[in-house]
Design an enzyme around this catalytic site. Structure first.
Site, PDB file in Angstrom:
ATOM      1  N   GLU A   1     -37.389 -11.137  53.691  1.00  0.00           N
ATOM      2  CA  GLU A   1     -36.877 -12.507  53.728  1.00  0.00           C
ATOM      3  C   GLU A   1     -35.362 -12.528  53.555  1.00  0.00           C
ATOM      4  OE1 GLU A   1     -38.388 -14.916  50.523  1.00  0.00           O
ATOM      5  OE2 GLU A   1     -37.978 -16.762  51.633  1.00  0.00           O
TER       6      GLU A   1
ATOM      7  N   GLU B   1     -47.208 -19.818  49.395  1.00  0.00           N
ATOM      8  CA  GLU B   1     -46.565 -20.603  50.426  1.00  0.00           C
ATOM      9  C   GLU B   1     -47.400 -20.520  51.703  1.00  0.00           C
ATOM     10  OE1 GLU B   1     -42.137 -21.882  51.605  1.00  0.00           O
ATOM     11  OE2 GLU B   1     -42.511 -20.534  49.981  1.00  0.00           O
TER      12      GLU B   1
HETATM   13  C1  BGC Z   1     -39.783 -20.492  53.463  1.00  0.00           C
HETATM   14  C2  BGC Z   1     -38.844 -20.281  54.603  1.00  0.00           C
HETATM   15  C3  BGC Z   1     -38.665 -21.640  55.202  1.00  0.00           C
HETATM   16  C4  BGC Z   1     -37.886 -22.383  54.158  1.00  0.00           C
HETATM   17  C5  BGC Z   1     -37.284 -23.664  54.516  1.00  0.00           C
HETATM   18  C6  BGC Z   1     -39.038 -21.263  52.444  1.00  0.00           C
HETATM   19  O1  BGC Z   1     -39.682 -21.435  51.267  1.00  0.00           O
HETATM   20  O2  BGC Z   1     -40.329 -19.314  52.988  1.00  0.00           O
HETATM   21  O3  BGC Z   1     -39.043 -19.226  55.359  1.00  0.00           O
HETATM   22  O4  BGC Z   1     -38.123 -21.692  56.452  1.00  0.00           O
HETATM   23  O5  BGC Z   1     -38.616 -22.480  52.967  1.00  0.00           O
HETATM   24  O6  BGC Z   1     -36.005 -23.549  54.142  1.00  0.00           O
END
Ligand code: BGC
Length: 798
Positions: free
Chosen positions: A657, A394
């Site tokens: 997270e 990501e």
């Molecule tokens: C990210 C988050 C981001 C989100 C959006 C995720 O995959 O890691 O931190 O804000 O997507 O909802």
């Protein structure tokens, strides 16, 4: 390879400065047709079914003669589509890593600038470079479909060296005269990792006495004058900011070791290898956590491989990956010749080189640790852009996460340059309709941004202004902030934000209670309008300021009419709804007490917090604003999931997270989304600095010229100390509390002032530079005293 640093002029950090014209310099590299010549890379035991192809890195070199050595100056401007390292006469130029950094390469490419006079000689000279895929054509984000390549197929270098002699100027630039080949880099990718084969390094290729007659001509493309803008970055470069020694090297049998660096970090492992047989493979894997049997837990990396491989040439060697970065605390090293000793291995910490300027410590070691975990999470998520996470597939500049942590991050790190750079990325990504995206640079996510994400385009420039006080920087953002307000109005019939919501994630990762999404969106609408109104006022746009203040009042009225009832109940009855409405002043004054009681009831009903990433930033501040700091401390001191100290109690060295990323009952949460280095929930650090220690930079003295000092002590802490390096010196606060004695010491740097609001007292004291001490008697239950009125709080809000 010689890696001695050349005498360099560091990146000038002159914001929005444009480099001189490129002259006849071209983008050079290999032809796109060779992109297909690649190495299949498998996941091995991790996921045998997956393979991908990764390309060898391109080496580039060009020799040139200089008749004389008395050089007046030699300026090198250099950049790449991809990543580069550059050498002059065998000297590595600069100590930056992963340059030129991450931008939307269709919109903007950053250029670095170096003075290299001291490494030039009379006679034969050589300039040499290696280029890698990086963000430009490597894996970025989670879209596997294109195997990376979001911007292009192969990397390219663009450089121009201007050498001023007494009576002449010599120009050496990237053109068709350069030669190309390959070397020890079999491939390098930010997510997948790097492979080097020591046997294939052309010895001495960066020096001038190297024979490149067997190398191929380069492919050269002219610079498109209508293409991306070239600018120097306002941000400091990414560098190795620290070297960590292993805390534990555990033999796992069969030439395999697991190394624990004691800290979840972002960077690479550097390895000394002695006596490898030529062709022997040393294989490194990385992970944030271990499985119960002491092996690496890599499921949560998703498709990011994060393997580094070194193929030995024999003798005494050093392996240091140069064009990748991993998020890890543990590394597994397999195939190492002989026995791996702690002295053979260390971790190089990589991030944008932002100075630590703030501290927080207190009588609770756990809270002090929480603050350090937030700082490490900020460091781990700063490779040129603030990212959501640094380890899985990501690693994007998610706006929501960033705006949420930023009110904390500015207490800890000097982010002035980073935010000037990243707000430019955000402006580059704004659509003609004024919409901001979810991620900047835009990297495959084309939709407009969601409430709480897109709003960062207005909120972040304002946070930067409050903290660093640059009116020029605020002015650079103002037009795009205003267009954002217009976009919000256009998408909010009756001033309720019901359209243009992008992916509309809501209060992402809430713990079991969903907050109505129109409510969250409209609260952010009010927040955006409010900060743009403040910006207008700060910039002297008086008419705009008046219009926007009136708009804020109208949005507030619409919010109240739509979402707040006569009992001070906020639609959905969630902690997040109350926290946002209270902290953002979206509750009628006469109902604030009842709304605060309702918030406390929403906590008591379940006995813990239930907020997602948005509500979590507002929860403790809202409780304190409402005179209920003791309840905020209850949440902060809780050490069972969901809570901040649950992470600390379970050995976290960064912010997770998820509240329940790991629990004793269930172990790891679903690996499809479970990062252990994700800063959004760390936004509570703002409350610790701003309410517990009590320091708020005020908007009538941005850049810490005027601060409110208003501690919110609690008998569970006997002392708290916080400091911040401002441009004129250190601002510091310390309080000691042994009921009923409360003592406060404040140090104000030159050219700054502070307003002191002692706990439990309505009257304030104005102080100037110097050291000041205050003392009062404070009942343990002082929190029950009426809070300051919302109007008094209103002007302190970030
Ligand atoms: C990210 C988050 C981001 C989100 C959006 C995720 O995959 O890691 O931190 O804000 O997507 O909802």
């Amino acid at each position: 390879m010689t890696a001695e640093s050349a005498q360099t002029l560091t990146n000038p950090h002159s914001r929005n400065d444009t480099p001189p014209p490129w002259g006849d310099a071209c983008w050079i590299g290999k032809p796109e047709t060779e992109a297909a010549q690649a190495t299949p890379v498998g996941r091995g035991e991790d996921r045998p079914q997956d393979t991908m192809t990764l390309k060898p890195l391109t080496y580039l070199r060009r020799e040139f003669d200089l008749k004389q050595a008395d050089i007046v100056s030699a300026r090198l401007n250099v950049t790449a589509l991809g990543l580069y390292q550059i050498f002059v006469n065998g000297h590595r130029v600069g100590d930056h890593v992963l340059a030129p950094g991450f931008t939307d390469y269709n919109a903007r490419v950053h250029v670095q600038h170096f003075a290299v006079r001291d490494v030039l000689v009379a006679g034969r000279n050589v300039i040499a470079a290696v280029i890698a895929d990086g963000w430009y054509c490597g894996f970025v984000g989670f879209d596997r479909g294109r195997q990376g390549r979001l911007w292009g197929e192969v990397p390219r270098l663009l450089a121009r060296l201007e050498i001023t002699l007494d009576e002449d100027t010599v120009i050496v630039e990237t053109d068709a005269q350069w030669r190309r080949s390959t070397g020890r880099f079999v491939y390098a990718d930010l997510q997948m990792g790097e492979m080097q084969d020591g046997r294939t390094e052309p010895v001495g290729w960066t020096a001038s006495d190297f024979d490149d007659s067997t190398w191929s001509p380069v492919h050269a493309d002219a610079v498109d004058m209508n293409g991306p803008a070239f600018t120097y970055s306002a941000a400091p470069p990414i560098t190795v900011t620290e070297t960590l020694l292993p805390q534990l090297v555990r033999p796992m049998g069969g030439k395999r070791w697991v190394v624990d660096f004691g800290q979840n970090l972002v960077g690479v492992v550097r390895l000394r290898i002695d006596g490898g047989t030529p062709g022997q493979r040393v294989h490194l894997r990385h992970a944030e956590a271990l499985t119960p049997d002491g092996n690496l837990y890599t499921d949560n990396l998703r498709s990011a491989l994060a393997h580094d491989i070194y193929v030995c040439a024999g003798g005494s060697e050093e392996f240091r990956p140069e064009f990748t970065a991993h998020g890890f605390r543990y590394a597994e090293i397999a195939g190492y010749p002989g026995t791996l000793h702690p002295a053979d291995v260390n971790a190089l910490v990589l991030h944008t080189d932002v100075a630590r300027i703030g501290t927080f410590s207190c009588s609770s070691p756990e809270l002090s640790q929480l603050n350090e975990n937030v700082d490490w999470t900020i460091r781990g998520n700063l490779l040129d852009v603030p990212t959501d996470c640094p380890q899985r597939d990501e690693r994007l500049g998610w706006l929501g996460d960033a705006q949420l942590i930023m009110t904390s991050a500015v207490y800890l790190r000097d982010l002035g340059g980073v935010l000037a750079k990243w707000t430019q990325d955000i402006r580059d990504a704004q659509t003609p309709s004024g919409a901001f995206p979810d991620v900047a640079p835009r990297a495959g996510l084309e939709q407009d941004g969601a409430p709480g994400w897109a709003d960062a385009g207005a909120i972040v420039p304002w946070i930067a202004f409050l903290s660093y006080g640059s009116t020029d920087e605020l002015a650079r953002n103002y037009e795009s902030m205003s267009r954002w307000v217009d976009c919000l109005v256009a998408n909010s019939p009756g001033l309720i934000r019901t359209r243009g919501l992008g992916r509309n994630y809501g209060d992402w990762l809430d713990f079991g209670t969903a907050t109505p999404r129109y409510l969250l969106g409209t609260a952010y609408f009010a927040y955006s309008v409010e900060v743009v109104a403040h910006a207008a006022q700060a910039l002297g746009h008086t008419a705009d300021a008046a219009r926007l203040s009136a708009l804020w009042a109208d949005v507030r009225a619409a919010f109240i009419a739509e979402f707040v009832d006569d009992e001070g109940r906020v639609d959905g009855d969630t902690q997040t709804g109350y926290a946002m409405a209270l902290h953002l002043d979206l509750i009628p004054a006469e109902l604030r007490e009842r709304a605060a009681d309702n918030l406390v009831a929403a906590i008591d009903r379940v006995g813990h917090l239930t907020t997602g990433i948005h509500g979590s930033r507002f929860l403790c501040p809202a409780l304190s604003d409402a005179g209920r700091s003791a309840r905020a401390y209850d949440l902060l001191f809780a050490d069972k999931s969901p809570s901040w100290l649950h992470m600390v109690a379970n050995g976290a060295t960064t912010i997770w997270e998820r509240w329940d990323g790991w629990t004793t009952e269930y172990g790891f949460h679903n690996p499809r989304m479970n990062s252990f280095n994700h800063y959004a929930l760390g936004s509570v650090a703002e409350w610790m600095h701003r309410y517990v220690a009590g320091i708020t930079p005020m908007r009538d003295g941005p850049g810490w010229r005027h601060c409110l000092v208003r501690p919110h002590p609690d008998p569970r802490l006997s002392w708290v100390a916080a400091s911040h390096q401002t441009t004129t010196g250190e601002f510091s606060v310390r309080w000691d509390y042994e009921a009923p004695q409360f003592e406060l010491s404040v140090r104000v740097p030159p050219h700054a002032r502070a307003t002191i609001a002692m706990p439990g007292q309505e009257e304030t004291t104005e102080i100037g530079p110097g050291s000041h001490n205050f003392r009062t008697e404070l009942a343990q239950n002082w929190m029950a005293a009426p809070a300051l009125s919302p109007d008094r709080l209103h002007h302190t809000r970030a």
